[in-house]
Design a protein around this motif. Structure first.
Motif, PDB file in Angstrom:
ATOM      1  N   ARG A 176      50.894  81.761 -11.094  1.00  0.00           N
ATOM      2  CA  ARG A 176      51.862  81.983 -10.011  1.00  0.00           C
ATOM      3  C   ARG A 176      51.207  82.359  -8.688  1.00  0.00           C
ATOM      4  O   ARG A 176      51.571  81.808  -7.639  1.00  0.00           O
ATOM      5  N   PRO A 177      50.228  83.284  -8.673  1.00  0.00           N
ATOM      6  CA  PRO A 177      49.608  83.640  -7.386  1.00  0.00           C
ATOM      7  C   PRO A 177      48.855  82.490  -6.720  1.00  0.00           C
ATOM      8  O   PRO A 177      48.563  82.553  -5.527  1.00  0.00           O
ATOM      9  N   ARG A 178      48.526  81.465  -7.470  1.00  0.00           N
ATOM     10  CA  ARG A 178      47.750  80.344  -6.933  1.00  0.00           C
ATOM     11  C   ARG A 178      48.592  79.440  -6.033  1.00  0.00           C
ATOM     12  O   ARG A 178      48.056  78.707  -5.214  1.00  0.00           O
ATOM     13  N   LYS A 179      49.911  79.488  -6.232  1.00  0.00           N
ATOM     14  CA  LYS A 179      50.822  78.692  -5.400  1.00  0.00           C
ATOM     15  C   LYS A 179      50.435  77.208  -5.400  1.00  0.00           C
ATOM     16  O   LYS A 179      50.355  76.564  -4.356  1.00  0.00           O
ATOM     17  N   LYS A 180      50.172  76.717  -6.612  1.00  0.00           N
ATOM     18  CA  LYS A 180      49.827  75.306  -6.788  1.00  0.00           C
ATOM     19  C   LYS A 180      51.016  74.570  -7.396  1.00  0.00           C
ATOM     20  O   LYS A 180      51.920  75.171  -7.970  1.00  0.00           O
TER      21      LYS A 180
END
Length: 216
Positions: free
Chosen positions: A200-204
């Protein structure tokens, strides 16, 4: 770089992937999401030509691989780096030899192999571990060897099947950092995972599957 057009590949009438379409560009990392049995591994296995598709089209690096002949599969796999959850390392070979294996198969000279392997060990955080055998490595280190072996031949496509499944969150995050470095070098990365909090934090971009069908 990777394109699925209405691909169906089944083990039974209710197991497999069904009418699946998506596209991944060069230099992009995409996460394949879904619970166990959703079809994530099936997608990877159709690309790696471990299983055949029933219908549809798979384009890989501008080549239609939907129905290629068995004798063509080894040549196809040269452009693919495959990373497994259970590592699939050779236990009686050192870190160096495990990583060097694809280059030896390709027939490179020993001097070039040494340069490439030593640099790769440094890149993935295995410096000074070259002579160690897999059984003496932690799970995170073994996965780094598996990744290094996949990346050493500079593949244009990287497939990763739950590569962080058995690792703690900090090590898992490091693994994702290594995967993103690969995309910076132009590779297309498709990674299967069920760990949404990790990515989720990667925003991919991610593709979600459920019972073989695309959800998003």
């Amino acid at each position: 770089m990777i394109k699925f057009d209405n691909v169906t590949a089944t083990y039974s009438s209710s197991s497999g992937i069904f009418d699946l379409s998506f596209e991944i560009s060069k230099g992009e990392i995409v996460f394949l999401m879904g619970p166990t049995g959703s079809g994530k591994s099936t997608v990877l296995r159709t690309i790696y030509k471990e299983i055949n598709i029933d219908k549809g089209t798979i384009i890989l690096d501008n080549e239609d691989i939907s129905n290629i002949k068995k004798r063509q599969v080894p040549f196809l796999r040269r452009k693919i780096g495959m990373i497994f959850q259970d590592f699939k390392l050779i236990p009686d070979r050192s870190v160096y030899e495990n990583i060097a294996l694809p280059l030896r198969i390709a027939g490179l000279k020993s001097k070039i192999i040494k340069q490439e392997v030593m640099q790769m060990c440094e890149n993935v955080g295995l410096k000074n571990k070259e002579k160690v055998y897999p059984l003496h490595l932690s799970g995170g280190e073994q996965q780094r060897v598996s990744i290094a072996r996949a990346l050493i031949k500079k593949p244009s496509i990287i497939l990763a099947d739950e590569p962080t499944g058995n690792l703690d969150p900090v090590i898992s995050d490091d693994i994702l950092d290594i995967m993103e470095i690969a995309t910076n070098n132009g590779a297309a990365v498709l990674m299967a995972t069920h760990n949404f909090p990790l990515i989720r934090p990667r925003k991919k971009r991610f593709i979600e599957l459920n019972k073989g069908h695309r959800v998003n």
